[in-house]
Design a protein around this motif. Structure first.
Motif, short mmCIF file in Angstrom:
data_model
loop_
_atom_site.label_atom_id
_atom_site.label_comp_id
_atom_site.label_asym_id
_atom_site.label_seq_id
_atom_site.Cartn_x
_atom_site.Cartn_y
_atom_site.Cartn_z
N GLN A 15 6.63 -1.63 -1.61
CA GLN A 15 5.30 -1.02 -1.66
C GLN A 15 5.16 -0.18 -2.92
O GLN A 15 6.09 0.52 -3.32
CB GLN A 15 5.06 -0.15 -0.42
CG GLN A 15 3.71 0.54 -0.39
CD GLN A 15 3.47 1.28 0.92
OE1 GLN A 15 3.93 0.85 1.98
NE2 GLN A 15 2.76 2.40 0.86
N ILE A 16 3.99 -0.22 -3.54
CA ILE A 16 3.73 0.55 -4.75
C ILE A 16 2.23 0.83 -4.82
O ILE A 16 1.42 0.04 -4.34
CB ILE A 16 4.22 -0.22 -6.01
CG1 ILE A 16 4.25 0.68 -7.24
CG2 ILE A 16 3.38 -1.47 -6.27
CD1 ILE A 16 4.97 0.05 -8.44
N SER A 17 1.86 1.96 -5.39
CA SER A 17 0.44 2.25 -5.59
C SER A 17 -0.05 1.56 -6.85
O SER A 17 0.73 1.22 -7.75
CB SER A 17 0.21 3.76 -5.70
OG SER A 17 0.80 4.25 -6.90
N ALA A 18 -1.36 1.35 -6.93
CA ALA A 18 -1.94 0.75 -8.14
C ALA A 18 -1.63 1.60 -9.37
O ALA A 18 -1.38 1.08 -10.46
CB ALA A 18 -3.44 0.58 -7.97
N LEU A 21 1.94 1.01 -10.32
CA LEU A 21 2.09 -0.35 -10.86
C LEU A 21 1.64 -0.38 -12.31
O LEU A 21 2.29 -1.02 -13.16
CB LEU A 21 1.29 -1.34 -10.02
CG LEU A 21 1.36 -2.80 -10.47
CD1 LEU A 21 2.81 -3.31 -10.51
CD2 LEU A 21 0.50 -3.70 -9.57
N CYS A 39 9.13 5.10 -5.33
CA CYS A 39 8.33 4.33 -4.37
C CYS A 39 9.14 4.00 -3.11
O CYS A 39 8.61 4.05 -1.99
CB CYS A 39 7.84 3.04 -5.01
SG CYS A 39 6.62 3.27 -6.31
N SER A 126 -1.53 -7.49 -0.71
CA SER A 126 -0.14 -7.91 -0.92
C SER A 126 -0.10 -8.95 -2.03
O SER A 126 -0.87 -9.92 -2.02
CB SER A 126 0.43 -8.51 0.37
OG SER A 126 1.77 -8.91 0.18
N ILE A 132 0.36 -3.29 -2.27
CA ILE A 132 -0.19 -2.44 -3.32
C ILE A 132 -1.36 -1.65 -2.74
O ILE A 132 -2.31 -2.22 -2.20
CB ILE A 132 -0.67 -3.26 -4.53
CG1 ILE A 132 0.44 -4.21 -5.02
CG2 ILE A 132 -1.11 -2.33 -5.66
CD1 ILE A 132 -0.02 -5.17 -6.09
N PHE A 175 -5.87 -4.46 -12.82
CA PHE A 175 -5.59 -4.55 -11.39
C PHE A 175 -6.88 -4.44 -10.58
O PHE A 175 -7.09 -5.18 -9.61
CB PHE A 175 -4.61 -3.47 -10.95
CG PHE A 175 -4.52 -3.36 -9.45
CD1 PHE A 175 -3.72 -4.24 -8.73
CD2 PHE A 175 -5.27 -2.41 -8.76
CE1 PHE A 175 -3.67 -4.17 -7.34
CE2 PHE A 175 -5.22 -2.34 -7.37
CZ PHE A 175 -4.42 -3.23 -6.67
N TYR A 179 -8.27 -6.85 -7.87
CA TYR A 179 -8.42 -6.32 -6.51
C TYR A 179 -9.78 -6.68 -5.94
O TYR A 179 -9.88 -7.18 -4.81
CB TYR A 179 -8.24 -4.81 -6.54
CG TYR A 179 -8.45 -4.13 -5.20
CD1 TYR A 179 -7.47 -4.17 -4.22
CD2 TYR A 179 -9.62 -3.42 -4.94
CE1 TYR A 179 -7.65 -3.55 -2.99
CE2 TYR A 179 -9.81 -2.80 -3.72
CZ TYR A 179 -8.83 -2.86 -2.75
OH TYR A 179 -9.02 -2.24 -1.54
N CYS A 224 5.66 -8.04 -9.60
CA CYS A 224 5.77 -7.78 -8.16
C CYS A 224 6.83 -8.68 -7.53
O CYS A 224 7.58 -8.24 -6.65
CB CYS A 224 4.41 -8.00 -7.48
SG CYS A 224 3.23 -6.67 -7.77
#
Length: 242
Positions: A15-18, A21, A39, A126, A132, A175, A179, A224
């Motif tokens: 898991q990672i935040s935008a 990332l 993370c 995902s 994310i 991103f 998204y 990713c």
């Protein structure tokens, strides 16, 4: 003897935040390792968040207000708010600093002409086995001259005394473009790179998704996939107690 107090927690699935990332994509190998550690093993200690400031800034921008004194007034309210401890006092003051700084640069923001809407539900997505989490300030929507719907989203970042690097901002905006396309929430609407914006709350600069956003998205997917492969082997920080 009492057990040592835990300092970090374990996030079992990738898991990672935008935001992280974007940082990861522009980072050195050493910095990338640190990002992934933070993370997978986030610190338990309370961390200063700018949720109050972002809430007020999002409302200010959605309403199309042009009076920065409204932001200064919200900052003054935070500084005057009673705090239950030193951490909460710092939290309120940091958010007030954010609002005061944004008020100073709000007049130079070069945002696209479009309807600005509330962020709504900001669901995680995902990609290649990595969850994310986005951080959306508001959504954008406009009609073209041929009545086609174009959509986008805006995010904001802030570091006190430090402008956001363009490359990092463009990774984050790329991103956002991916998204909004991934969600496909409005039938017939198409993502628009010019409506996918990362705002620097310190400098007032606005960075739209770059022309090579599709290539960047492919590179983020590849990154990713690598993160998902490495996740189980990421070791905790030195001296971490889990």
């Amino acid at each position: 003897m009492a057990e040592p107090k835990k300092t970090h927690r374990l996030v079992k699935e990738p898991q990672i935040s935008a935001r992280f990332l974007a940082d990861y994509m522009a980072a050195s190998d050493v910095r990338r390792k640190t990002i992934l550690q933070s993370c997978k093993y986030p610190a338990i200690a309370r961390v200063i968040q700018h949720n109050e400031a972002k809430l007020q800034i999002g409302k200010y921008l959605r309403e199309g207000t042009s009076d920065p004194n409204l932001l200064h007034a919200e900052a003054a309210k935070l500084r005057g708010r009673m705090a239950s401890d030193d951490f909460e006092r710092d939290l309120f003051d940091h958010n007030a600093d954010y609002l005061d700084r944004f008020a100073k640069v709000s007049g130079i923001l070069d945002l696209p002409v479009a309807e600005r809407l509330a962020p709504g539900q900001c669901a995680a997505i995902s990609r290649e086995g990595v969850k994310i989490t986005p951080d959306i300030l508001f959504r954008l929507r406009r009609l073209t001259s041929s009545n086609k719907v174009r959509v986008g989203v805006a995010s904001i970042r802030y570091a006190k005394g430090k402008p956001l690097k363009q490359d990092i901002a463009e990774w984050q905006s790329a991103f956002l473009f991916g998204y909004i396309g991934f969600l496909d929430e409005e039938e017939g609407a198409e993502p628009d790179k010019k409506l996918c914006i990362t705002i620097d709350g310190h400098s007032g600069a606005c960075f739209a998704a770059p022309s090579n956003a599709i290539t960047r998205l492919k590179n983020m997917d590849a990154a990713c996939a690598g993160i998902a492969e490495r996740w189980d082997n990421i070791s905790p920080p030195n001296n971490a107690i889990l």
